[in-house]
Motif scaffolding. Structure first.
Motif, PDB file in Angstrom:
ATOM      1  N   TYR A  64       0.809  -1.222   0.000  1.00 14.88           N
ATOM      2  CA  TYR A  64       0.000   0.000   0.000  1.00 14.88           C
ATOM      3  C   TYR A  64       0.846   1.277   0.000  1.00 14.88           C
ATOM      4  O   TYR A  64       0.300   2.374  -0.119  1.00 14.88           O
ATOM      5  CB  TYR A  64      -0.929   0.021   1.211  1.00 14.88           C
ATOM      6  CG  TYR A  64      -2.039  -0.991   1.138  1.00 14.88           C
ATOM      7  CD1 TYR A  64      -2.985  -0.961   0.118  1.00 14.88           C
ATOM      8  CD2 TYR A  64      -2.155  -1.997   2.108  1.00 14.88           C
ATOM      9  CE1 TYR A  64      -4.008  -1.893   0.057  1.00 14.88           C
ATOM     10  CE2 TYR A  64      -3.183  -2.938   2.046  1.00 14.88           C
ATOM     11  CZ  TYR A  64      -4.096  -2.873   1.016  1.00 14.88           C
ATOM     12  OH  TYR A  64      -5.102  -3.804   0.960  1.00 14.88           O
ATOM     13  N   THR A  66       2.627   2.508   2.596  1.00 17.47           N
ATOM     14  CA  THR A  66       2.351   3.236   3.821  1.00 17.47           C
ATOM     15  C   THR A  66       3.182   2.663   4.956  1.00 17.47           C
ATOM     16  O   THR A  66       4.199   1.998   4.721  1.00 17.47           O
ATOM     17  CB  THR A  66       0.841   3.177   4.156  1.00 17.47           C
ATOM     18  OG1 THR A  66       0.571   4.029   5.268  1.00 17.47           O
ATOM     19  CG2 THR A  66       0.388   1.757   4.470  1.00 17.47           C
ATOM     20  N   ARG A  67       2.791   2.918   6.190  1.00 12.37           N
ATOM     21  CA  ARG A  67       3.484   2.396   7.352  1.00 12.37           C
ATOM     22  C   ARG A  67       2.545   1.455   8.110  1.00 12.37           C
ATOM     23  O   ARG A  67       1.350   1.428   7.844  1.00 12.37           O
ATOM     24  CB  ARG A  67       3.951   3.536   8.259  1.00 12.37           C
ATOM     25  CG  ARG A  67       4.900   4.503   7.564  1.00 12.37           C
ATOM     26  CD  ARG A  67       5.346   5.614   8.495  1.00 12.37           C
ATOM     27  NE  ARG A  67       6.277   5.138   9.502  1.00 12.37           N
ATOM     28  CZ  ARG A  67       7.601   5.044   9.325  1.00 12.37           C
ATOM     29  NH1 ARG A  67       8.137   5.369   8.159  1.00 12.37           N
ATOM     30  NH2 ARG A  67       8.390   4.625  10.293  1.00 12.37           N
ATOM     31  N   THR A 110      -5.303  10.787  10.821  1.00 16.14           N
ATOM     32  CA  THR A 110      -4.551   9.541  10.773  1.00 16.14           C
ATOM     33  C   THR A 110      -5.438   8.419  11.301  1.00 16.14           C
ATOM     34  O   THR A 110      -6.023   8.545  12.379  1.00 16.14           O
ATOM     35  CB  THR A 110      -3.267   9.618  11.623  1.00 16.14           C
ATOM     36  OG1 THR A 110      -2.431  10.657  11.129  1.00 16.14           O
ATOM     37  CG2 THR A 110      -2.506   8.299  11.570  1.00 16.14           C
ATOM     38  N   HIS A 135      -4.040  10.010   6.399  1.00 16.40           N
ATOM     39  CA  HIS A 135      -2.939   9.053   6.449  1.00 16.40           C
ATOM     40  C   HIS A 135      -3.494   7.725   6.962  1.00 16.40           C
ATOM     41  O   HIS A 135      -4.080   7.673   8.045  1.00 16.40           O
ATOM     42  CB  HIS A 135      -1.832   9.544   7.379  1.00 16.40           C
ATOM     43  CG  HIS A 135      -1.291  10.892   7.003  1.00 16.40           C
ATOM     44  ND1 HIS A 135      -0.526  11.097   5.860  1.00 16.40           N
ATOM     45  CD2 HIS A 135      -1.426  12.108   7.589  1.00 16.40           C
ATOM     46  CE1 HIS A 135      -0.200  12.365   5.775  1.00 16.40           C
ATOM     47  NE2 HIS A 135      -0.736  13.009   6.808  1.00 16.40           N
ATOM     48  N   PHE A 137      -2.522   4.050   8.087  1.00 17.77           N
ATOM     49  CA  PHE A 137      -1.548   3.035   8.462  1.00 17.77           C
ATOM     50  C   PHE A 137      -2.260   1.681   8.492  1.00 17.77           C
ATOM     51  O   PHE A 137      -3.482   1.621   8.542  1.00 17.77           O
ATOM     52  CB  PHE A 137      -0.944   3.337   9.831  1.00 17.77           C
ATOM     53  CG  PHE A 137      -0.174   4.633   9.911  1.00 17.77           C
ATOM     54  CD1 PHE A 137       0.261   5.280   8.760  1.00 17.77           C
ATOM     55  CD2 PHE A 137       0.117   5.210  11.130  1.00 17.77           C
ATOM     56  CE1 PHE A 137       0.962   6.472   8.824  1.00 17.77           C
ATOM     57  CE2 PHE A 137       0.816   6.400  11.212  1.00 17.77           C
ATOM     58  CZ  PHE A 137       1.244   7.036  10.069  1.00 17.77           C
TER      59      PHE A 137
END
Length: 202
Positions: A64, A66-67, A110, A135, A137
């Motif tokens: 993806y 991302t983190r 987030t 964002h 995650f």
């Protein structure tokens, strides 16, 4: 949008098997247990210790772009009460996400998303909350479900159901994996993408 276990399993295989995180045999074992008991393939892989949480999270974070957040980290996460008002429990469960924080200065939200992610989760959140910066995650399905249960439903001991390997409870309102709402492009990308991955920090 797609729905159904065939597409979901194709996505999971595309991400985990091609990256050497899980074997086809492990996936078959997990699928058999899901058919008999319900739940998600990823949660069963983790619960049976057929894969490691860290490897699964890294694979999907790379996919993806991302983190990731480990279950142990989410155990101590606190969700802002204002976010719970802005994103109701039903919508959070539908998207397989739990909000983490909102930066009012920069207008950025987030969230942590169960893997595999629901299709277009970031764009849906932008529309829902009315902001541009989102964002997303990733975390295991059990960790996200536990955070949702604790934050939205007051189940203070929800994380006691999460194993050391990141398996955990299901969402209260839906036993489907969020991947059952993946779109066709994401399914195809998972099946064909095997190189050019970015390293995601632990």
């Amino acid at each position: 949008m797609v729905s159904g276990s065939t597409e979901t399993e194709a996505l999971i295989a595309g991400v985990l098997v091609t990256r050497g995180v899980a074997t086809s045999e492990a996936l078959a074992t997990a699928r058999e247990r899901v058919a008999a008991e319900g739940g998600s393939v990823i949660d069963l892989l983790l619960r049976l210790n057929l894969v490691r949480e860290i490897d699964v999270l890294r694979a999907f974070a790379e996919f993806y772009g991302t983190r990731f957040v480990r279950a142990e980290t989410l155990r101590s996460a606190q969700v802002d009460a204002e976010l719970i008002q802005r994103i109701d429990a039903q919508r959070a469960e539908d998207l397989g996400i739990c909000p983490l924080r909102f930066d009012a200065v920069n207008g950025e939200l987030t969230v942590v998303s169960s893997i595999p992610q629901a299709a277009q989760v970031a764009s849906e959140l932008r529309t829902l909350v009315g902001i541009r910066g989102v964002h997303v995650f990733v975390a295991t399905p059990g960790a996200v479900a536990a955070l949702l249960r604790r934050s939205y439903f007051g189940e203070v001991d929800a994380f006691s159901l999460v194993t050391a390997n990141g398996a955990g409870p299901t969402l209260r309102g839906d036993t489907r994996s969020p991947a059952e709402t993946m779109d066709d492009d994401e399914i195809q990308a998972a099946k064909t993408s095997t190189s050019g991955l970015r390293t995601i920090a632990d």
